[in-house]
Write a protein that holds these residues in place. Structure first.
Motif, PDB file in Angstrom:
ATOM      1  N   PRO A 295      37.647  98.573  15.324  1.00 46.31           N
ATOM      2  CA  PRO A 295      36.190  98.758  15.398  1.00 46.31           C
ATOM      3  C   PRO A 295      35.489  97.429  15.657  1.00 46.31           C
ATOM      4  O   PRO A 295      35.823  96.409  15.071  1.00 46.31           O
ATOM      5  CB  PRO A 295      35.845  99.314  14.016  1.00 46.31           C
ATOM      6  CG  PRO A 295      37.119  99.891  13.493  1.00 46.31           C
ATOM      7  CD  PRO A 295      38.207  99.036  14.048  1.00 46.31           C
ATOM      8  N   SER A 296      34.516  97.465  16.543  1.00 49.86           N
ATOM      9  CA  SER A 296      33.801  96.232  16.877  1.00 49.86           C
ATOM     10  C   SER A 296      32.318  96.325  16.595  1.00 49.86           C
ATOM     11  O   SER A 296      31.603  95.343  16.686  1.00 49.86           O
ATOM     12  CB  SER A 296      33.998  95.896  18.363  1.00 49.86           C
ATOM     13  OG  SER A 296      33.574  96.990  19.171  1.00 49.86           O
ATOM     14  N   ALA A 297      31.850  97.517  16.248  1.00 46.53           N
ATOM     15  CA  ALA A 297      30.424  97.680  15.943  1.00 46.53           C
ATOM     16  C   ALA A 297      30.218  98.987  15.194  1.00 46.53           C
ATOM     17  O   ALA A 297      31.055  99.887  15.233  1.00 46.53           O
ATOM     18  CB  ALA A 297      29.584  97.676  17.225  1.00 46.53           C
ATOM     19  N   VAL A 298      29.098  99.080  14.516  1.00 48.88           N
ATOM     20  CA  VAL A 298      28.749 100.331  13.842  1.00 48.88           C
ATOM     21  C   VAL A 298      28.422 101.379  14.903  1.00 48.88           C
ATOM     22  O   VAL A 298      27.696 101.111  15.855  1.00 48.88           O
ATOM     23  CB  VAL A 298      27.542 100.120  12.909  1.00 48.88           C
ATOM     24  CG1 VAL A 298      27.129 101.434  12.280  1.00 48.88           C
ATOM     25  CG2 VAL A 298      27.895  99.102  11.836  1.00 48.88           C
ATOM     26  N   GLU A 299      29.025 102.547  14.749  1.00 44.86           N
ATOM     27  CA  GLU A 299      28.826 103.599  15.730  1.00 44.86           C
ATOM     28  C   GLU A 299      27.391 104.117  15.687  1.00 44.86           C
ATOM     29  O   GLU A 299      26.783 104.234  14.632  1.00 44.86           O
ATOM     30  CB  GLU A 299      29.804 104.741  15.461  1.00 44.86           C
ATOM     31  CG  GLU A 299      31.260 104.308  15.596  1.00 44.86           C
ATOM     32  CD  GLU A 299      32.209 105.412  15.206  1.00 44.86           C
ATOM     33  OE1 GLU A 299      31.726 106.561  15.048  1.00 44.86           O
ATOM     34  OE2 GLU A 299      33.412 105.150  15.061  1.00 44.86           O
TER      35      GLU A 299
ATOM     36  N   ARG B 284      27.704 105.235   6.685  1.00 44.07           N
ATOM     37  CA  ARG B 284      27.843 103.773   6.661  1.00 44.07           C
ATOM     38  C   ARG B 284      28.279 103.290   5.285  1.00 44.07           C
ATOM     39  O   ARG B 284      29.085 102.367   5.145  1.00 44.07           O
ATOM     40  CB  ARG B 284      26.530 103.108   7.077  1.00 44.07           C
ATOM     41  CG  ARG B 284      26.211 103.254   8.557  1.00 44.07           C
ATOM     42  CD  ARG B 284      25.115 102.290   8.989  1.00 44.07           C
ATOM     43  NE  ARG B 284      23.857 102.562   8.321  1.00 44.07           N
ATOM     44  CZ  ARG B 284      22.929 103.415   8.775  1.00 44.07           C
ATOM     45  NH1 ARG B 284      23.150 104.077   9.911  1.00 44.07           N
ATOM     46  NH2 ARG B 284      21.811 103.615   8.133  1.00 44.07           N
TER      47      ARG B 284
ATOM     48  N   THR C 185      31.714  97.747   5.474  1.00 46.38           N
ATOM     49  CA  THR C 185      31.359  96.766   6.486  1.00 46.38           C
ATOM     50  C   THR C 185      32.264  96.895   7.713  1.00 46.38           C
ATOM     51  O   THR C 185      33.275  97.617   7.693  1.00 46.38           O
ATOM     52  CB  THR C 185      31.488  95.339   5.932  1.00 46.38           C
ATOM     53  OG1 THR C 185      32.875  95.088   5.643  1.00 46.38           O
ATOM     54  CG2 THR C 185      30.673  95.179   4.656  1.00 46.38           C
ATOM     55  N   LEU C 186      31.935  96.162   8.751  1.00 50.57           N
ATOM     56  CA  LEU C 186      32.778  96.136   9.942  1.00 50.57           C
ATOM     57  C   LEU C 186      34.173  95.632   9.600  1.00 50.57           C
ATOM     58  O   LEU C 186      35.173  96.143  10.112  1.00 50.57           O
ATOM     59  CB  LEU C 186      32.137  95.242  11.011  1.00 50.57           C
ATOM     60  CG  LEU C 186      32.945  95.049  12.291  1.00 50.57           C
ATOM     61  CD1 LEU C 186      33.208  96.377  12.984  1.00 50.57           C
ATOM     62  CD2 LEU C 186      32.215  94.082  13.235  1.00 50.57           C
ATOM     63  N   GLN C 187      34.254  94.635   8.713  1.00 42.26           N
ATOM     64  CA  GLN C 187      35.558  94.107   8.310  1.00 42.26           C
ATOM     65  C   GLN C 187      36.372  95.175   7.580  1.00 42.26           C
ATOM     66  O   GLN C 187      37.590  95.285   7.769  1.00 42.26           O
ATOM     67  CB  GLN C 187      35.375  92.879   7.413  1.00 42.26           C
ATOM     68  CG  GLN C 187      36.676  92.201   7.003  1.00 42.26           C
ATOM     69  CD  GLN C 187      37.436  91.637   8.183  1.00 42.26           C
ATOM     70  OE1 GLN C 187      36.876  90.908   8.998  1.00 42.26           O
ATOM     71  NE2 GLN C 187      38.711  91.987   8.281  1.00 42.26           N
TER      72      GLN C 187
ATOM     73  N   ARG D  29      36.216  98.354   8.129  1.00 40.90           N
ATOM     74  CA  ARG D  29      36.687  99.282   9.149  1.00 40.90           C
ATOM     75  C   ARG D  29      37.891  98.704   9.892  1.00 40.90           C
ATOM     76  O   ARG D  29      38.853  99.425  10.192  1.00 40.90           O
ATOM     77  CB  ARG D  29      35.558  99.594  10.135  1.00 40.90           C
ATOM     78  CG  ARG D  29      34.341 100.261   9.489  1.00 40.90           C
ATOM     79  CD  ARG D  29      33.239 100.464  10.497  1.00 40.90           C
ATOM     80  NE  ARG D  29      32.021 100.956   9.828  1.00 40.90           N
ATOM     81  CZ  ARG D  29      31.191 101.848  10.357  1.00 40.90           C
ATOM     82  NH1 ARG D  29      31.448 102.358  11.544  1.00 40.90           N
ATOM     83  NH2 ARG D  29      30.119 102.235   9.712  1.00 40.90           N
ATOM     84  N   GLN D  30      37.814  97.417  10.172  1.00 47.48           N
ATOM     85  CA  GLN D  30      38.935  96.771  10.854  1.00 47.48           C
ATOM     86  C   GLN D  30      40.185  96.755   9.977  1.00 47.48           C
ATOM     87  O   GLN D  30      41.299  96.958  10.475  1.00 47.48           O
ATOM     88  CB  GLN D  30      38.548  95.347  11.254  1.00 47.48           C
ATOM     89  CG  GLN D  30      37.499  95.296  12.356  1.00 47.48           C
ATOM     90  CD  GLN D  30      37.054  93.880  12.670  1.00 47.48           C
ATOM     91  OE1 GLN D  30      37.245  92.956  11.868  1.00 47.48           O
ATOM     92  NE2 GLN D  30      36.459  93.686  13.838  1.00 47.48           N
TER      93      GLN D  30
END
Length: 528
Positions: free
Chosen positions: A17-21, A29, A34-36, A38-39
């Motif tokens: 993932p590189s951004a919030v969908e 959310r 966080t994005l991290q 998700r990664q």
């Protein structure tokens, strides 16, 4: 890396993932973090199922209260007093805090690399040599299941025995403790802790933050009366009274046997690891929570231990009391008031009950994680997440049943408590040893490791080596009986229970689990 399993191939077609969908509402959310986060979940090949509602303070409260270090140095003191005496308790605590610091620092780095509810068994699967990663991670998962279930039993049993001790000092002429009293109290404590983790599960972070405040204020509520009211022993007696009441014939050996007491007080900062998938920004917050728990509880535990050692009085008389806990008699001697001693004991009892709540949460998440990797019988049942409460409800119910069964093992005797305490320590130490050894071997071979946002840097190898050496020593002595004169009453039966569970796990593995269990590494993806 091993090849991904078929059910996870869909995830492989999508990059990290590189951004919030777009179009995600606040609830989604909050769940995904966080994005991290998700990664991290993408890297370990798992979908987010639980809500990420823990923050730093709630993680700190969760682990600090679960450890109950300053409380545990008192209710576990009968073992240190028997093997080491007052001075022995102090010196073994210092040694334990130094050694265990290395253990927790190593585990905090692993937690930052792979923040997952699987914890140790996931790390073993990812870091162990390919030839044995499947088998070692499977065994690690089973000893973690055993260790955390005995943790619930130990917490519940301690609360039950404190209640029995309170009844004994308030009704010395009319109350006669019976074994079944302890069994019923254990079941009651575990059941209430289960309710907290079901109906109040989404409020657990708030509850843990409040409990952290109580934990800190309770420390002073016990410490100040002891400082002000208790008669004290001279420093020469406190720091120079290493004693061998267990009949080992050597003070040093007696202290090593008594190590189980400070280790029991310090074990548990890794509990937050199994809550990793419910922590926002877990790869950073989780290791910080573990380290600060060690600092907070290690310090308060040492201060309370020194104070307690000065207030002991006649140790031989303390070990003969019928309440089961010497600290209750110390409170009584300090205040000369049954009411005051009862109030001080109730504070510790409440905090230990709160520790049981955290233990139930940790145990159910570890059971859920291992089940979703098909490491347990009825894995699909245990890995189910209840949509209403957003918790692994089936795993919670199973844990409650297991603890109730454990409460039937000679409940009401010091032998039972020693076995439960030693069993939990030995089981968790096993998982620490295997996971840290796998990490150290991978680092020694120069193989690539996942990135860590919290790292020991160039000190990692030295800290891991020291942690392994310390763990091996403690592991051996965790199975020792409390006295050299061994009979049915003094035998440490934890080795029998531990061996039985491991044999069952091995039998299940070779009969069935090896066909369905592949280990988390089969889903792990390389970050480019």
């Amino acid at each position: 890396m091993a090849v991904q399993s078929a059910p996870e191939k869909a995830l492989e077609t999508v990059g990290p993932p590189s951004a919030v969908e777009e179009g995600e509402d606040a609830r989604v959310r909050k769940k995904k973090g966080t994005l991290q986060d998700r990664q991290d979940m993408w890297r370990i090949g798992r979908e987010q199922e639980l809500n990420r509602n823990f923050r730093f303070l709630s993680v700190l409260g969760f682990t600090a209260v679960l450890m109950c270090t300053w409380e545990a140095v008192m209710f576990g003191s009968q073992y240190g007093l028997l093997d080491g005496g007052a001075a022995g308790m102090i010196y073994t605590y210092i040694g334990a805090i130094v050694g265990f610091s290395a253990v927790i620092l190593s585990m905090a780095e692993m937690a930052s690399m792979a923040p997952t509810s699987g914890g140790q068994y996931h790390w073993v699967s990812e870091f162990a040599p390919p030839s044995c990663q499947k088998f070692l991670s499977y065994i690690t998962g089973w000893v973690c299941v055993l260790g955390w279930h005995t943790g619930i039993a130990g917490c519940s049993y301690t609360v039950a025995n404190m209640l029995i001790g309170i009844l004994a000092i308030n009704y010395p002429d009319s109350y006669v403790p019976q074994g079944w009293h302890g069994t019923l109290f254990v079941m009651a404590v575990a059941s209430v802790a289960f309710i907290f983790n079901t109906f109040l599960a989404q409020k657990l972070p708030l509850i843990e933050g409040i409990i952290l405040i109580v934990h800190c204020f309770g420390f002073f509520a016990i410490l100040i009366p002891l400082w002000v009211l208790a008669p004290t022993s001279p420093p020469s007696k406190v720091f120079g009274s290493i004693e061998d009441r267990g009949g080992w014939g050597n003070n040093g050996l007696a202290c090593l046997v008594g190590l189980v007491a400070p280790i029991y007080a310090l074990i548990g900062p890794d509990s937050a690891v199994h809550m990793a998938e419910e922590i926002k920004d877990a790869s950073r917050v989780l290791p910080l929570g573990m380290v600060w728990t060690l600092i907070l509880n290690g310090t308060t535990g040492f201060v309370m231990l020194i104070t307690y050692a000065f207030c002991l009085g006649d140790i031989d008389k303390l070990l003969e009391i019928e309440t089961g806990f010497p600290f209750i008699q110390v409170f009584l001697n300090a205040t000369n008031s049954v009411g005051a001693a009862t109030g001080m004991t109730v504070i510790i009892m409440i905090l230990q009950f709160c520790a049981a709540i955290s233990n139930v949460a940790t145990t159910s998440r570890q059971l859920y994680a291992f089940a979703r990797d098909n490491g347990l019988p009825f894995s699909s049942f245990l890995a189910h997440v209840n949509p209403r409460y957003t918790v692994p409800l089936n795993a919670l119910c199973t844990s409650l049943v297991i603890v109730c069964l454990l409460s039937l093992i000679n409940i009401g005797s010091a032998v039972a408590f020693n076995a439960i305490m030693s069993l939990g320590v030995a089981a968790l130490l096993s998982s620490y040893i295997i996971s840290t050894c796998c990490l150290r071997l991978k680092r020694w071979r120069g193989e690539p490791l996942p990135p860590a946002r919290w790292s020991l840097g160039r000190w990692s190898a030295a800290v891991e080596t020291f942690a392994i050496l310390f763990l091996l020593v403690v592991y051996v002595f965790s199975f020792f009986p409390l006295t050299r004169r061994v009979d049915a009453e003094t035998m440490n039966w934890s080795v029998v229970i531990f061996s039985g569970v491991v044999l069952f796990a091995l039998s299940y593995y070779f009969l069935y689990a090896r066909k369905v269990y592949s280990g988390p590494v089969t889903r792990v993806k390389q970050l480019m």
